[in-house]
Write a protein that holds these residues in place. Sequence first.
Motif, PDB file in Angstrom:
ATOM      1  N   GLY A  93       0.800  -1.217   0.000  1.00 21.89           N
ATOM      2  CA  GLY A  93       0.000   0.000   0.000  1.00 21.89           C
ATOM      3  C   GLY A  93       0.834   1.269   0.000  1.00 21.89           C
ATOM      4  N   ALA A  94       2.137   1.125   0.060  1.00 20.53           N
ATOM      5  CA  ALA A  94       3.023   2.293   0.023  1.00 20.53           C
ATOM      6  C   ALA A  94       3.194   2.739  -1.427  1.00 20.53           C
ATOM      7  CB  ALA A  94       4.387   1.948   0.620  1.00 20.53           C
ATOM      8  N   PHE A  95       3.675   3.967  -1.598  1.00 19.29           N
ATOM      9  CA  PHE A  95       3.982   4.425  -2.944  1.00 19.29           C
ATOM     10  C   PHE A  95       5.149   3.613  -3.501  1.00 19.29           C
ATOM     11  CE2 PHE A  95       2.127   8.404  -1.187  1.00 19.29           C
ATOM     12  CZ  PHE A  95       1.048   8.479  -2.053  1.00 19.29           C
ATOM     13  N   ASN A  96       5.234   3.490  -4.823  1.00 22.10           N
ATOM     14  CA  ASN A  96       6.289   2.698  -5.438  1.00 22.10           C
ATOM     15  C   ASN A  96       7.421   3.583  -5.980  1.00 22.10           C
ATOM     16  OD1 ASN A  96       5.290   3.766  -7.826  1.00 22.10           O
ATOM     17  ND2 ASN A  96       4.245   1.901  -8.442  1.00 22.10           N
ATOM     18  N   LYS A  97       8.365   2.955  -6.670  1.00 26.46           N
ATOM     19  CA  LYS A  97       9.539   3.657  -7.200  1.00 26.46           C
ATOM     20  C   LYS A  97       9.136   4.743  -8.197  1.00 26.46           C
ATOM     21  CE  LYS A  97      13.929   2.554  -9.445  1.00 26.46           C
ATOM     22  NZ  LYS A  97      14.781   1.445  -9.920  1.00 26.46           N
ATOM     23  N   ARG A  98       8.140   4.461  -9.027  1.00 26.19           N
ATOM     24  CA  ARG A  98       7.673   5.449 -10.007  1.00 26.19           C
ATOM     25  C   ARG A  98       7.135   6.693  -9.307  1.00 26.19           C
ATOM     26  NH1 ARG A  98       3.259   4.408 -14.784  1.00 26.19           N
ATOM     27  NH2 ARG A  98       3.280   6.536 -15.583  1.00 26.19           N
ATOM     28  N   ALA A  99       6.365   6.490  -8.242  1.00 25.31           N
ATOM     29  CA  ALA A  99       5.832   7.625  -7.483  1.00 25.31           C
ATOM     30  C   ALA A  99       6.963   8.403  -6.824  1.00 25.31           C
ATOM     31  CB  ALA A  99       4.841   7.135  -6.437  1.00 25.31           C
ATOM     32  N   PHE A 100       7.979   7.689  -6.322  1.00 29.18           N
ATOM     33  CA  PHE A 100       9.131   8.335  -5.708  1.00 29.18           C
ATOM     34  C   PHE A 100       9.819   9.271  -6.695  1.00 29.18           C
ATOM     35  CE2 PHE A 100      13.727   8.366  -4.951  1.00 29.18           C
ATOM     36  CZ  PHE A 100      13.775   8.897  -3.666  1.00 29.18           C
ATOM     37  N   ILE A 101      10.056   8.780  -7.896  1.00 28.27           N
ATOM     38  CA  ILE A 101      10.716   9.591  -8.922  1.00 28.27           C
ATOM     39  C   ILE A 101       9.849  10.790  -9.286  1.00 28.27           C
ATOM     40  CG2 ILE A 101      11.472   9.564 -11.338  1.00 28.27           C
ATOM     41  CD1 ILE A 101      12.324   6.598 -10.811  1.00 28.27           C
ATOM     42  N   GLU A 102       8.538  10.582  -9.403  1.00 30.59           N
ATOM     43  CA  GLU A 102       7.627  11.678  -9.748  1.00 30.59           C
ATOM     44  C   GLU A 102       7.589  12.744  -8.658  1.00 30.59           C
ATOM     45  OE1 GLU A 102       3.010  11.686 -10.828  1.00 30.59           O
ATOM     46  OE2 GLU A 102       4.148  10.200 -11.959  1.00 30.59           O
ATOM     47  N   VAL A 103       7.495  12.317  -7.395  1.00 25.75           N
ATOM     48  CA  VAL A 103       7.450  13.271  -6.282  1.00 25.75           C
ATOM     49  C   VAL A 103       8.753  14.049  -6.191  1.00 25.75           C
ATOM     50  CG1 VAL A 103       7.436  13.419  -3.749  1.00 25.75           C
ATOM     51  CG2 VAL A 103       5.698  12.080  -4.925  1.00 25.75           C
ATOM     52  N   CYS A 104       9.876  13.366  -6.269  1.00 28.36           N
ATOM     53  CA  CYS A 104      11.168  14.058  -6.194  1.00 28.36           C
ATOM     54  C   CYS A 104      11.361  15.008  -7.372  1.00 28.36           C
ATOM     55  CB  CYS A 104      12.303  13.050  -6.115  1.00 28.36           C
ATOM     56  SG  CYS A 104      12.365  12.169  -4.534  1.00 28.36           S
ATOM     57  N   SER A 105      10.960  14.591  -8.557  1.00 28.71           N
ATOM     58  CA  SER A 105      11.069  15.470  -9.732  1.00 28.71           C
ATOM     59  C   SER A 105      10.230  16.726  -9.553  1.00 28.71           C
ATOM     60  CB  SER A 105      10.623  14.732 -10.995  1.00 28.71           C
ATOM     61  OG  SER A 105      11.492  13.685 -11.286  1.00 28.71           O
ATOM     62  N   ASN A 106       9.003  16.555  -9.054  1.00 23.87           N
ATOM     63  CA  ASN A 106       8.139  17.720  -8.818  1.00 23.87           C
ATOM     64  C   ASN A 106       8.741  18.668  -7.789  1.00 23.87           C
ATOM     65  OD1 ASN A 106       6.264  16.902 -10.691  1.00 23.87           O
ATOM     66  ND2 ASN A 106       4.935  15.922  -9.201  1.00 23.87           N
ATOM     67  N   LYS A 107       9.314  18.105  -6.736  1.00 23.75           N
ATOM     68  CA  LYS A 107       9.920  18.946  -5.699  1.00 23.75           C
ATOM     69  C   LYS A 107      11.155  19.675  -6.244  1.00 23.75           C
ATOM     70  CE  LYS A 107       8.190  16.426  -1.700  1.00 23.75           C
ATOM     71  NZ  LYS A 107       7.463  17.440  -0.992  1.00 23.75           N
ATOM     72  N   ILE A 108      11.953  18.995  -7.033  1.00 21.79           N
ATOM     73  CA  ILE A 108      13.139  19.626  -7.628  1.00 21.79           C
ATOM     74  C   ILE A 108      12.723  20.715  -8.607  1.00 21.79           C
ATOM     75  CG2 ILE A 108      15.071  19.223  -9.208  1.00 21.79           C
ATOM     76  CD1 ILE A 108      15.355  16.429  -7.834  1.00 21.79           C
ATOM     77  N   ASN A 109      11.745  20.416  -9.467  1.00 26.92           N
ATOM     78  CA  ASN A 109      11.277  21.408 -10.447  1.00 26.92           C
ATOM     79  C   ASN A 109      10.628  22.613  -9.785  1.00 26.92           C
ATOM     80  OD1 ASN A 109      12.191  19.885 -12.592  1.00 26.92           O
ATOM     81  ND2 ASN A 109      10.232  18.858 -12.891  1.00 26.92           N
ATOM     82  N   SER A 110      10.065  22.428  -8.593  1.00 25.49           N
ATOM     83  CA  SER A 110       9.424  23.531  -7.860  1.00 25.49           C
ATOM     84  C   SER A 110      10.400  24.239  -6.931  1.00 25.49           C
ATOM     85  CB  SER A 110       8.246  23.004  -7.044  1.00 25.49           C
ATOM     86  OG  SER A 110       7.307  22.397  -7.879  1.00 25.49           O
ATOM     87  N   ASN A 111      11.679  23.841  -6.982  1.00 23.58           N
ATOM     88  CA  ASN A 111      12.716  24.404  -6.107  1.00 23.58           C
ATOM     89  C   ASN A 111      12.363  24.287  -4.630  1.00 23.58           C
ATOM     90  OD1 ASN A 111      14.448  25.156  -8.203  1.00 23.58           O
ATOM     91  ND2 ASN A 111      13.302  27.046  -8.542  1.00 23.58           N
ATOM     92  N   MET A 112      11.727  23.177  -4.253  1.00 23.04           N
ATOM     93  CA  MET A 112      11.373  22.942  -2.852  1.00 23.04           C
ATOM     94  C   MET A 112      12.530  22.234  -2.147  1.00 23.04           C
ATOM     95  SD  MET A 112       7.438  21.615  -3.217  1.00 23.04           S
ATOM     96  CE  MET A 112       7.274  21.392  -1.457  1.00 23.04           C
ATOM     97  N   ASN A 113      12.749  22.596  -0.897  1.00 20.66           N
ATOM     98  CA  ASN A 113      13.724  21.886  -0.083  1.00 20.66           C
ATOM     99  C   ASN A 113      13.073  20.618   0.435  1.00 20.66           C
ATOM    100  OD1 ASN A 113      15.658  23.900  -0.379  1.00 20.66           O
ATOM    101  ND2 ASN A 113      14.902  25.028   1.387  1.00 20.66           N
ATOM    102  N   PHE A 114      13.788  19.515   0.367  1.00 19.23           N
ATOM    103  CA  PHE A 114      13.280  18.256   0.903  1.00 19.23           C
ATOM    104  C   PHE A 114      14.451  17.341   1.202  1.00 19.23           C
ATOM    105  CE2 PHE A 114      13.703  17.400  -3.571  1.00 19.23           C
ATOM    106  CZ  PHE A 114      13.993  16.049  -3.677  1.00 19.23           C
TER     107      PHE A 114
END
Length: 168
Positions: A93-114
């Motif tokens: 039920g956890a997010f998978n590798k594809r979701a991980f890449i998508e979330v990190c890409s969105n955060k990087i593209n939005s210049n968010m610190n994480f």
Amino acid sequence: NGVYSRGNLIGIMYAIALFYIVLGIANIFTFRKNIPFQKRFASYALFILGVIGLVIQYFYPEILIETFFSALGITILVGTVHNTEELTDSATGAFNKRAFIEVCSNKINSNMNFSVIVVYIDDFKLINKTFDAKYNEEIKVRIIDYLRNSFRNNELFRFTDSTFCIVY
């Protein structure tokens, strides 16, 4: 007289609807690099069908068509965008590798610190070889539950069989 009417303020409702449609299309156009083509197409379809419904309803007030076009657009959007199976691990039920890449890409593209915490289980292949598949899945579910309880309000991902990631 048998003609459906929404009252004297119908023009204001149409102006507000048009404003939100234009705003939505502008946002999708502005952030199109971050939105996959399929989701972008479904969003445009939602807006276009909304405009068609509004125009028909405005010129033919006796036909209750506006809601049909809105529902059709929303159905297309939900059918395209809301596919949780492609972003979640069915076993845990956890997010998978594809979701991980998508979330990190969105955060990087939005210049968010994480930050990312990577949890690696040593010798997990030994557990896979020693025990049956049902027991192995139970271990993964328990690991996910433990991480979920330990890192509340953060995004949790099953990256591989033995690697889990927390994005915060």
